[in-house]
Enzyme design. Sequence first.
Site: not given
Length: 636
Positions: A335, A364, A382, A384, A386, A465, A511
Amino acid sequence: MADVKIILPDGSAKEYAAGTTLGEAVRQLSNSLAKKVLAAEVNGELTDLREELVDGSTVSFLTFEQDGGKHTLRHTASHIMAQAIKRLWPEAKLAIGPAIDKGFYYDIDMEHVLVPEDLPKIEKEMSRIVKENLPIEKNVMPRQEAIEFFKNLNEDYKVELIQDLPEDAIISCYKQGDFIDLCAGPHAASTGKVKAFKLQSIAGAYWRGDEKNKMLQRIYGTAFEKKEELEAYLQLLEEAAKRDHRKLGKELGLFVLKEEGPGFPFFLPKGMALRNELETFWRELHHEFEYVEIRTPVILNRQLWETSGHWDHYRENMYTVQIDNEDYAIKPMNCPGGILVYQNEMHSYRDLPIRMAELGLVHRHELSGALHGLFRVRSFTQDDAHVFMTPEQIKPELMKVIELFDRTYSQFGLKYHVELSTKPEGALGDDHIWELATDALRDAIEAKGIPYVVNPGDGAFYGPKLDYHIEDSLGRTWQCGTIQLDMNLPERFGMEYIGEDGQKHRPIMIHRACFGSLERFIGILTEHYAGAFPTWMAPVQVKVLPISEKHVEYANKIAKEMRHDYIRVEVDERNEKIGYKVRQAQMEKVPYMLVVGEKEMEDGTVNVRKHGGDELGTVKWEDFFKDIKEEVKNRK
């Protein structure tokens, strides 16, 4: 006159005499229900039936069908196992024996080294204890008395647990026959309630999870109310073991994990073929939903992560490095990079919403003991995205994301349920912003008519979320997709757009990740399909099997034509019997096998066999070619 009143789940009130226990209360309600009830939930807390009613409390009686009932039966099973072990090995010292998801375990300290052959012996003794139908009694005693009691029993671990409790603590124990154990409960009424159980495995476990402490022996087991339920569960475990993505990943040549990089998966050629198909599907769907794709750097400086809040809230999970004497971090999330792309130019309200998607590689730190195939890794991609928008666009944009998620999971035949996760402790932003964001998520999911449950306190540190839990072909659930509404990071980064009034305004941000982790999703799909992927995804879609060397040239001619149209095809040229080649292709879970011999070569045909054993007969190879292209194109 009755002087204790409780409220039942249907809202009705019942009155009882003071001193009535929960167990007595349910018997007064219904004898048939009382036979099934194992525990109660009192004001949201799991409670033993031996406890007295509390005036004004809300009470729900729990059978095995509820989680609290399962917990109680399995906790009782752990005590029965401990009693059986003490009968077989009286010198054994008991540590802890809780119920866990799907079962129970007990940690034991004894000289005898347990082996799998010991498990049937323990089960046999457990069956005797169940047959004895021993009443289970709850006893309480002051802390010091309890310490002396367990010292006399040479139960050192119990003594240590009690000594860690406050001076004024009242200690509860449960007694069944000649066996007594330190425990907070709850437990079933008698040992006879535990009729269906199975001991499953033996492992090592450090006392209190500390590697500086002694290694104990842990026995895992499970228990059910009925033998049929236990047998069905064990069959499910057997099927799950066959589908284990780590096993299939190795057998099918999809991925490998190396000692040189624990938690960092290597994708092999066949795994990449599967992965590329998923990425192509993802890109086409996002193009349809009007996203643009970006790519952001893997390493960014400390200042960025301090601004985002990750440095303070997520530091222990981040890998860091120094460059030119300045702190940098390998990104654990995408993000902040997406925000920098947004801030690359000033935007007008006419530009919004802006939907940016990224297949972003993140890292991670996970403890080595937590690593598990592709399900728990240290580096993953990911999917991902946005969405940057105005306040008026929140609901329609959330609904559009929800629609995209439904399209994605439907493609794979995956059912799902949704959880609304709310503000956690230590979150960024004030309660008013969180309330607005939470209400917006609730409004969107309700507008789409999708059922959901609330998961209090499990939101991200910057926003609430919607979490998607998908269900695979074995009925197991996996947390995958997430949709997070964020009004905090736009504030922290000073994000802006020019509104219709000519003034600067703060955008709002979604997100979202649908696959979640691409690696984990591949692991889930591998188990969901048991490695027999649909044709469009399969690493090898067609295997051509020449009967003898004379037919290899024809087989290669067919394969070459198919490769021109990007069909993934292999020719098995080995000098082996055709039956062996077919069995091998079946084991490799190839969707289609084309057997070619003299007749097929003369007629320009192929004998088609499908994975699973179906013979589709002999057809012109061009007709097969046309059909499989259509099947792949339509993602069947």
